[in-house]
Design an enzyme around this catalytic site. Structure first.
Site, PDB file in Angstrom:
ATOM      1  CB  CYS A   9       1.208   6.366   2.692  1.00  0.00           C
ATOM      2  SG  CYS A   9       1.403   7.793   1.588  1.00  0.00           S
ATOM      3  CG  ASN A  12       1.885   8.802  -3.738  1.00  0.00           C
ATOM      4  OD1 ASN A  12       1.837   8.895  -4.956  1.00  0.00           O
ATOM      5  ND2 ASN A  12       3.011   8.547  -3.126  1.00  0.00           N
ATOM      6  CB  CYS A  14       2.617  12.663   4.391  1.00  0.00           C
ATOM      7  SG  CYS A  14       1.568  14.131   4.437  1.00  0.00           S
ATOM      8  NE  ARG A  15       1.513   7.855   6.245  1.00  0.00           N
ATOM      9  CZ  ARG A  15       0.464   7.116   6.565  1.00  0.00           C
ATOM     10  NH1 ARG A  15       0.563   6.237   7.551  1.00  0.00           N
ATOM     11  NH2 ARG A  15      -0.673   7.237   5.910  1.00  0.00           N
ATOM     12  CB  SER A  16       4.227   6.342  -0.035  1.00  0.00           C
ATOM     13  OG  SER A  16       3.279   7.189  -0.621  1.00  0.00           O
ATOM     14  CG  ASP A 125      -1.722  10.078   8.209  1.00  0.00           C
ATOM     15  OD1 ASP A 125      -0.998  11.028   7.840  1.00  0.00           O
ATOM     16  OD2 ASP A 125      -2.827   9.827   7.718  1.00  0.00           O
TER      17      ASP A 125
HETATM   18  P1  4NP Z   1       0.004  10.175   3.650  1.00  0.00           P
HETATM   19  O1  4NP Z   1      -0.703  11.291   4.553  1.00  0.00           O
HETATM   20  O2  4NP Z   1      -0.929   8.987   3.595  1.00  0.00           O
HETATM   21  O3  4NP Z   1       1.254   9.860   4.391  1.00  0.00           O
HETATM   22  O4  4NP Z   1       0.254  10.792   2.296  1.00  0.00           O
HETATM   23  C1  4NP Z   1      -2.008  11.751   4.289  1.00  0.00           C
HETATM   24  C2  4NP Z   1      -2.217  12.701   3.352  1.00  0.00           C
HETATM   25  C3  4NP Z   1      -3.504  13.176   3.126  1.00  0.00           C
HETATM   26  C4  4NP Z   1      -4.558  12.667   3.846  1.00  0.00           C
HETATM   27  C5  4NP Z   1      -4.341  11.694   4.798  1.00  0.00           C
HETATM   28  C6  4NP Z   1      -3.066  11.218   5.011  1.00  0.00           C
HETATM   29  N1  4NP Z   1      -5.865  13.160   3.629  1.00  0.00           N
HETATM   30  O5  4NP Z   1      -6.769  12.797   4.405  1.00  0.00           O
HETATM   31  O6  4NP Z   1      -6.089  13.927   2.676  1.00  0.00           O
END
Ligand code: 4NP
Length: 157
Positions: A9, A12, A14-16, A125
């Site tokens: 994602c 790294n 939240c989703r992955s 997201d």
């Molecule tokens: P992820 O979510 O891609 O599912 O881990 C996010 C975590 C942090 C950010 C964006 C998406 N960020 O902008 O810091």
């Protein structure tokens, strides 16, 4: 020979990490853990070294999956050599991965939701809280279940 699967994602956190944790739990449940190597990474580097987002830890924990020990890392060039299947959570992740990936390994990149029996392109997201972590969990779980059924068609579903 194991199949190496990388969930990707943006951050790294939240989703992955949920993809990694849910798929690992699924292969363990079916007794085929030694057939797989499973990891996750982010296309961005903002959260490198951090544990998953507390909201991801919480939703995983409610489903009996412990992802606390995971630490975020960024996608590296050698991931494209190492992993047989590189699963992007959304189209932006897929685009970023394709821009880094050598031509011969492009087929290794897929979107996780290609495995979703429910139509859709992206695992949204959840970072900004517009899409619930429960929705994201359910979506990733459906995809992981189909993915495992495809990779191990003889296993009971
Ligand atoms: P992820 O979510 O891609 O599912 O881990 C996010 C975590 C942090 C950010 C964006 C998406 N960020 O902008 O810091």
């Amino acid at each position: 020979m194991s199949t190496r699967v990388l969930f990707v994602c943006l951050g790294n956190i939240c989703r992955s990490p949920l993809g990694e944790g849910i798929f690992r739990a699924a292969v363990l449940r079916r007794g085929v853990a030694d057939h797989f190597e499973i990891d996750s990474a982010g296309t961005g580097d903002w959260h490198v070294g951090e544990p998953p987002d507390p909201r991801s830890i919480a939703i995983a924990s409610r489903h009996g999956i412990d992802i606390k020990a995971q630490r975020a890392r960024q996608v590296r060039r050698d991931d494209f050599e190492r992993f047989d299947l590189i699963l992007a959570m959304d189209r932006a992740n897929e685009r970023d991965l394709r821009a880094l990936c050598p031509p011969e390994h492009q087929p290794r990149i897929r979107r996780l939701r290609e495995y979703d029996p429910v139509a859709g392109h992206d695992v949204p997201d959840p970072w900004f809280g517009t899409h619930g972590f429960d929705l994201v969990f359910a979506m990733i779980e459906r995809c992981c279940s189909r993915l495992l059924a495809e990779l191990h068609p003889d296993e009971p579903r």
